[in-house]
Design an enzyme around this catalytic site. Structure first.
Site, PDB file in Angstrom:
ATOM      1  N   ASP A   1      -2.721   5.935  -7.148  1.00 27.89           N
ATOM      2  CA  ASP A   1      -2.692   4.472  -7.168  1.00 27.89           C
ATOM      3  C   ASP A   1      -4.016   3.893  -7.672  1.00 27.89           C
ATOM      4  O   ASP A   1      -4.121   2.704  -7.930  1.00 27.89           O
ATOM      5  CB  ASP A   1      -2.323   3.882  -5.808  1.00 27.89           C
ATOM      6  CG  ASP A   1      -3.294   4.247  -4.694  1.00 27.89           C
ATOM      7  OD1 ASP A   1      -4.159   5.119  -4.892  1.00 27.89           O
ATOM      8  OD2 ASP A   1      -3.167   3.660  -3.593  1.00 27.89           O
TER       9      ASP A   1
ATOM     10  N   SER B   1      -3.651  10.159   0.352  1.00 28.83           N
ATOM     11  CA  SER B   1      -4.478   9.759  -0.786  1.00 28.83           C
ATOM     12  C   SER B   1      -5.435  10.881  -1.190  1.00 28.83           C
ATOM     13  O   SER B   1      -5.000  11.954  -1.584  1.00 28.83           O
ATOM     14  CB  SER B   1      -5.220   8.469  -0.466  1.00 28.83           C
ATOM     15  OG  SER B   1      -5.893   7.976  -1.604  1.00 28.83           O
TER      16      SER B   1
END
Length: 454
Positions: free
Chosen positions: A247, A99
């Site tokens: 995301d 991430s």
């Protein structure tokens, strides 16, 4: 000696420094264990742009195939593109990403078929235990007929699915600045936005897992400074920032001002309720008062949960909720297998902006009704003692309600605050909201004073 994977297997995923904490040999064991625990005969695997991602994901695929599972490699993708593939193909999946963590990190987000989450209680602890055992005893012999490894690019299908979920046909032309932070938004945005009537101004679209421009975490105000300046310089209608695995999305208005994720949650909730009247919308307990208010005003039922995507996804599945939002800019959709997708939230905002004439700041003002502090972290020596001191100072006051769903929440008709301990650091996280800035400042300062003197 068995590998100790306790430092890299977290509550919901695998994450650690490569190669110090894990490497391709460990990734191969994870692949074998994933197939064993899920009893999958086929899986899908994707990865982000980090230098270590192709090697790690390839090793995972080898381990999975050695246990007899066919592996579909979708290559470079965002995390929500992996969730799409899991849902669309009906397969368990593994996404290699860390991430927004620094370049030396990597990790695995795993899911069952239909993008159902894999966490400690839903298979991750078992996967870790198997991988640790095999690291000591050696992996089991490959099955007689190993699985096949094939490649399949899902980007066009992913884009088509997202675009089918939002009516963008009446949009006026917009100028949109997108900061991909050298992450996977640089891969997905051009394809998703291509049919839209937008002038796209790309920032940091080059895929580079060393993050040469800024950390790919748009929730940190330091990381959207470039985007804010570019929106103003371009006279753009909107700015959008994605995190490293794309995301999550964060929105900036035409003035270069950040838009609260709570306001985005309320805006998208209103749009989803127009499509699904009477639906349930999930929000965590540190989103703004405006979120449940807007949900009720639009005929929906708000449901409050603890902070964390596992709680949101569990409640989405349990209640059949149509949508869920978090203060951290994670947005979850029933039409997307209850999984989180920042791209779909971004399309909703573009559709809402593009089908009316006013600026974004005017549009979101109706959803941004209160003064909020954002999250304030305080280092403390004893989380429990500091929390108890705060509670004792407030609980006997008139009009005060206390709840402990997640940390300590103290609320009155004019303000509320939540104080939650970090699970990984000696921190208390404070969020405050009030009906006006002066009340916010007074409440915030009183709570911080109690924390720092307890």
């Amino acid at each position: 000696m068995a590998a100790d994977l306790s430092q890299i297997v977290k509550a919901y995923d695998v994450r650690g420094v490569v190669p110090d904490q894990w490497d391709e040999s460990i990734a191969e064991l994870f692949g074998a264990a994933f197939v064993q625990v899920t009893a999958a005969d086929a899986i899908v695997v994707g990865h982000d742009m980090r230098p270590s991602s192709p090697g790690l994901s390839g090793a995972f695929a080898r381990g999975a195939a050695a246990r007899g599972a066919d592996v579909t490699l979708i290559g470079l993708c965002s995390t929500d593109q992996l969730y799409f593939a899991s849902g669309h193909l009906g397969l368990p999946g593994a996404m290699f990403t860390a991430s927004h963590n620094p370049a030396q990190y990597n990790g695995i987000k795993m899911c069952r078929a239909g993008a159902a989450p894999v966490g400690q209680d839903t298979g991750l602890a078992d996967i870790r235990a198997l991988a640790e055992t095999w690291s000591e005893e050696g992996a089991p012999e490959p099955v007689a007929e190993p699985g096949k490894v094939t490649e399949h690019d899902t980007l066009a299908e992913y884009a088509a699915h997202l675009l089918s979920l939002v009516d963008l046909s009446a949009m006026r032309p917009l100028k949109v600045v997108v900061d991909a932070g050298n992450g996977m938004g640089g891969h997905t945005v051009p394809t998703v936005f291509e049919p839209l009537p937008v002038t796209l101004v790309p920032m940091y679209f080059e895929l580079d897992g060393t993050f040469p421009n800024h950390e790919a975490n748009p929730l940190d105000p330091a990381n959207i400074v470039d985007l804010q300046a570019r929106v103003r310089a371009e006279g753009a209608d909107i700015g959008i920032a994605f995190d490293g695995d794309a995301d999550r999305c964060f929105v900036v208005d035409e003035r270069g001002e950040g838009v609260s994720p709570s306001a985005i949650t309320a805006l998208v909730a209103a749009r989803e309720l127009a499509k699904h009247p009477g639906g349930t919308v999930i929000h965590n307990l540190i989103t703004s008062w405006s979120v449940p208010e807007v949900v009720r005003e639009n005929g929906g039922t708000p449901v409050r949960t603890r902070v964390g995507h596992s709680f949101i996804k569990q409640e989405m599945a349990r209640s059949g909720a149509i949508f869920g939002g978090e203060h951290s800019a994670h947005y979850y959709f029933r039409d997307f297998w209850n999984a989180d997708t920042g791209m779909l939230a971004a399309l909703h905002v573009l559709a809402a902006l593009g089908t009316q004439d006013g600026p974004l700041s005017e549009l979101v003002a109706q959803y941004d009704r209160y003064a909020g502090s954002g999250e304030i972290n305080s280092t403390v020596s004893d989380q429990a003692a500091s929390t108890a001191a705060v509670r004792s100072a407030f609980e006997s006051r008139p009009d005060v309600a206390i709840d402990t769903l997640d940390g300590l929440t103290v609320s009155t008709p004019d303000w509320w605050f939540n104080l939650r301990p970090s699970n990984t650091e000696p921190l208390l996280r404070l969020n405050v909201e009030a009906r006006d800035p002066a009340t916010l400042a007074k409440t915030r300062d009183e709570v911080l004073s109690l924390i720092h003197t307890s």
